[in-house]
Scaffold this active site. Structure first.
Site, PDB file in Angstrom:
ATOM      1  CE  LYS A  94      -4.033  -1.223   2.589  1.00 58.34           C
ATOM      2  NZ  LYS A  94      -4.799  -0.935   3.942  1.00 58.34           N
ATOM      3  CB  THR A  95       3.862   2.149   1.990  1.00 56.35           C
ATOM      4  OG1 THR A  95       3.113   2.035   3.310  1.00 56.35           O
ATOM      5  CG2 THR A  95       4.927   3.338   1.733  1.00 56.35           C
ATOM      6  CE1 TYR A 148      11.246  -1.703  -0.262  1.00 54.52           C
ATOM      7  CE2 TYR A 148      13.090  -3.112  -1.535  1.00 54.52           C
ATOM      8  CZ  TYR A 148      12.726  -1.739  -0.897  1.00 54.52           C
ATOM      9  OH  TYR A 148      13.599  -0.842  -0.825  1.00 54.52           O
ATOM     10  CE  LYS A 152      10.748   1.054  -2.463  1.00 52.92           C
ATOM     11  NZ  LYS A 152      10.542   2.594  -2.212  1.00 52.92           N
ATOM     12  CE1 TYR A 162      -0.485   8.870 -11.764  1.00 55.52           C
ATOM     13  CE2 TYR A 162      -1.011  11.107 -11.551  1.00 55.52           C
ATOM     14  CZ  TYR A 162      -1.232   9.936 -11.109  1.00 55.52           C
ATOM     15  OH  TYR A 162      -2.413   9.704 -10.441  1.00 55.52           O
ATOM     16  CD  GLN A 165      -3.241   8.588 -18.308  1.00 53.29           C
ATOM     17  OE1 GLN A 165      -2.686   7.363 -17.851  1.00 53.29           O
ATOM     18  NE2 GLN A 165      -4.643   8.758 -17.740  1.00 53.29           N
ATOM     19  CG  HIS A 184      16.457   0.946  10.892  1.00 55.37           C
ATOM     20  ND1 HIS A 184      15.276   1.591  11.329  1.00 55.37           N
ATOM     21  CD2 HIS A 184      16.232   1.436   9.697  1.00 55.37           C
ATOM     22  CE1 HIS A 184      14.404   2.290  10.727  1.00 55.37           C
ATOM     23  NE2 HIS A 184      15.108   2.432   9.513  1.00 55.37           N
ATOM     24  NE  ARG A 189      18.809  -2.985   4.526  1.00 58.44           N
ATOM     25  CZ  ARG A 189      18.377  -1.986   3.400  1.00 58.44           C
ATOM     26  NH1 ARG A 189      19.455  -1.211   3.120  1.00 58.44           N
ATOM     27  NH2 ARG A 189      17.345  -1.655   3.235  1.00 58.44           N
TER      28      ARG A 189
HETATM   29  N1  LIG Z   1      18.973   2.164   2.558  1.00 54.84           N
HETATM   30  C1  LIG Z   1      19.152   1.616   1.168  1.00 54.84           C
HETATM   31  O1  LIG Z   1      20.142   0.757   0.928  1.00 54.84           O
HETATM   32  C2  LIG Z   1      18.022   1.695  -0.035  1.00 54.84           C
HETATM   33  C3  LIG Z   1      18.056   0.761  -1.014  1.00 54.84           C
HETATM   34  C4  LIG Z   1      17.149   0.758  -2.003  1.00 54.84           C
HETATM   35  C5  LIG Z   1      16.092   1.659  -1.785  1.00 54.84           C
HETATM   36  N2  LIG Z   1      15.883   2.091  -0.882  1.00 54.84           N
HETATM   37  C6  LIG Z   1      14.783   3.137  -0.658  1.00 54.84           C
HETATM   38  O2  LIG Z   1      14.985   4.377  -0.044  1.00 54.84           O
HETATM   39  C7  LIG Z   1      13.801   4.870   0.477  1.00 54.84           C
HETATM   40  C8  LIG Z   1      14.405   5.121   2.108  1.00 54.84           C
HETATM   41  O3  LIG Z   1      14.860   3.883   2.772  1.00 54.84           O
HETATM   42  P1  LIG Z   1      15.987   3.974   4.336  1.00 54.84           P
HETATM   43  O4  LIG Z   1      16.756   2.867   3.802  1.00 54.84           O
HETATM   44  O5  LIG Z   1      15.789   5.519   4.502  1.00 54.84           O
HETATM   45  O6  LIG Z   1      14.498   3.360   5.229  1.00 54.84           O
HETATM   46  P2  LIG Z   1      14.028   3.574   6.296  1.00 54.84           P
HETATM   47  O7  LIG Z   1      12.995   2.552   6.982  1.00 54.84           O
HETATM   48  O8  LIG Z   1      14.988   4.319   7.282  1.00 54.84           O
HETATM   49  O9  LIG Z   1      13.030   5.148   5.924  1.00 54.84           O
HETATM   50  C9  LIG Z   1      11.617   4.843   5.281  1.00 54.84           C
HETATM   51  C10 LIG Z   1      10.799   5.929   6.227  1.00 54.84           C
HETATM   52  O10 LIG Z   1       9.532   5.794   5.547  1.00 54.84           O
HETATM   53  C11 LIG Z   1       8.596   5.926   6.563  1.00 54.84           C
HETATM   54  N3  LIG Z   1       7.209   5.339   6.069  1.00 54.84           N
HETATM   55  C12 LIG Z   1       7.283   4.227   5.949  1.00 54.84           C
HETATM   56  N4  LIG Z   1       5.889   4.006   5.477  1.00 54.84           N
HETATM   57  C13 LIG Z   1       5.209   5.377   5.470  1.00 54.84           C
HETATM   58  C14 LIG Z   1       4.189   5.615   5.094  1.00 54.84           C
HETATM   59  N5  LIG Z   1       3.137   4.822   4.784  1.00 54.84           N
HETATM   60  N6  LIG Z   1       3.647   7.245   5.257  1.00 54.84           N
HETATM   61  C15 LIG Z   1       4.709   7.718   5.778  1.00 54.84           C
HETATM   62  N7  LIG Z   1       6.036   7.355   6.008  1.00 54.84           N
HETATM   63  C16 LIG Z   1       6.205   6.084   5.774  1.00 54.84           C
HETATM   64  C17 LIG Z   1       9.365   5.210   7.616  1.00 54.84           C
HETATM   65  O11 LIG Z   1       8.916   5.702   8.951  1.00 54.84           O
HETATM   66  C18 LIG Z   1      10.743   5.732   7.610  1.00 54.84           C
HETATM   67  O12 LIG Z   1      11.045   6.818   8.202  1.00 54.84           O
HETATM   68  C19 LIG Z   1      12.781   3.607   0.708  1.00 54.84           C
HETATM   69  O13 LIG Z   1      11.719   4.091  -0.195  1.00 54.84           O
HETATM   70  C20 LIG Z   1      13.669   2.522   0.415  1.00 54.84           C
HETATM   71  O14 LIG Z   1      12.934   1.702  -0.531  1.00 54.84           O
HETATM   72  C21 LIG Z   1      16.873   2.402   0.264  1.00 54.84           C
END
Ligand SMILES: NC(=O)c1ccc[n+]([C@@H]2O[C@H](COP(=O)([O-])OP(=O)(O)OC[C@H]3O[C@@H](n4cnc5c(N)ncnc54)[C@H](O)[C@@H]3O)[C@@H](O)[C@H]2O)c1
Length: 319
Positions: A94-95, A148, A152, A162, A165, A184, A189
């Site tokens: 959903k997110t 996930y 994505k 978007y 269109q 975290h 990881r």
């Molecule tokens: N860290 C990595 O190595 C990595 C690699 C590939 C992609 N990404 C992408 O980068 C983004 C950030 O990743 P990150 O490592 O900082 O992870 P993270 O979990 O630290 O950060 C994600 C943030 O999104 C918030 N969140 C989650 N669901 C939400 C919602 N429904 N509404 C509002 N806020 C919401 C969480 O509370 C958190 O603060 C993500 O989209 C992740 O998929 C990160």
């Protein structure tokens, strides 16, 4: 631009990458609106920004619509590590999907540029190495990682539609393994695992002989690339791989962590899981060419030092 200053929305701004991005945006003369539901993010990550006159925090879940006035949107909200995104897989999809629709709807209404934090996981279990952006991937739509990976992938589809269109100015960043302070500690990881094990004096667990390679991008280098991608002309949409192509074996990483922490931890070998990839490395040729000579600059030794200092400080504060 609304008013004198650029106003930028960062969803997931209280997370690992988001908090660094907010910090970096505030170094320019920008107003930053950080939106987060604190699912995996924390107030602590942005505590130092809360008093900044150009920083605003809004607790909000992006699976619900949001009405704000902004010029740019970085859509980072989504749990990113398997332990977190598999905890509530329906919410993860959903997110990614509803969240993307809501943020794209907002971008359309206010004519904002919008960047999606996508992932190397869109390549699924890749059959070619390293992956170029043209590779469509090898993802499993029904596995436990699909919430996930497919979430994505669908978000990327929405971004491109978007664009086609409605003519939106979109950018898609496919982020590869990134590390640094504010990761975290228990996200499962490899970098956070090894550092936490070393700091606790526990054995460092490696799977197989440790000769499998991984590449690690330091957070500052990644944030720089996101800013540069957002600043590209409207014709540049991506998807664009972002990460650090330099490879290290898992054993090298473990040894580096032990050395830098001064830990007495021993390396403990476990059987290699069948789905453990031999190699994970981004092809960043397109990013290099498009982002004005961007290159990950932080050596692993230096990035690890900063990450270890953060985790050490955090565990001392927790005592
Ligand atoms: N860290 C990595 O190595 C990595 C690699 C590939 C992609 N990404 C992408 O980068 C983004 C950030 O990743 P990150 O490592 O900082 O992870 P993270 O979990 O630290 O950060 C994600 C943030 O999104 C918030 N969140 C989650 N669901 C939400 C919602 N429904 N509404 C509002 N806020 C919401 C969480 O509370 C958190 O603060 C993500 O989209 C992740 O998929 C990160």
């Amino acid at each position: 631009m609304r008013g004198d200053r650029k106003r930028v929305l960062v969803t997931g701004g209280a997370g690992f990458l988001g908090s660094h991005l907010c910090e970096r945006l505030l170094e320019d003369d920008t107003e930053v609106l950080c939106v987060d539901n604190f699912y995996t993010g924390t107030r602590e990550n942005i505590e130092h920004l809360l008093r900044h006159p150009r920083f605003e925090l809004l607790r909000h879940d992006i699976t619900f619509p949001l009405y704000v006035e902004v010029d740019e949107i970085y859509n980072l909200a989504c749990p990113a590590s398997p332990v977190h995104y598999q905890f509530d897989p329906v919410q993860t999809t959903k997110t990614s999907v509803h969240g993307a629709i809501n943020m794209l709807g907002l971008a359309k209404r206010v004519k904002a540029r919008i960047l999606q934090a996508s992932t190397s996981e869109v390549y699924g279990d890749p059959q070619v190495h390293p992956q170029q952006e043209s590779y469509c991937g090898h993802a499993n739509p029904i596995g436990v990682r699909a919430c996930y990976d497919e979430g994505k992938r669908c978000a990327e589809t929405l971004f491109m539609d978007y664009r086609r269109q409605h003519g939106l100015a979109i950018k898609i960043a496919r982020i590869f393994n990134t590390y640094g302070p504010r990761m975290h500690p228990n996200d499962g990881r490899v970098v956070s695992n090894f550092v936490m094990q070393a700091l606790r004096g526990e054995p460092i667990t490696i799977y197989g002989d440790g000769s499998q390679t991984r590449s690690f991008c330091y957070v500052d280098d990644l944030v720089e690339a996101l800013l540069r991608l957002m600043a590209t002309d409207d014709a540049t949409t991506g998807p664009m791989n972002l990460g650090n192509p330099r490879e290290f074996t898992i054993l090298q990483l473990a040894e580096m962590v032990i050395e830098q922490t001064g830990s007495k931890s021993k390396i403990e070998r476990r059987p290699l899981p069948s789905d453990d990839p031999r190699q994970r490395r981004p092809d960043i040729g397109y990013a290099r060419k498009t982002l004005g000579g961007w290159e990950p600059l932080t050596p692993l030794e230096m990035g690890l030092r900063k990450t270890i200092a953060y985790f050490r400080d955090r565990s001392l504060r927790a005592v």
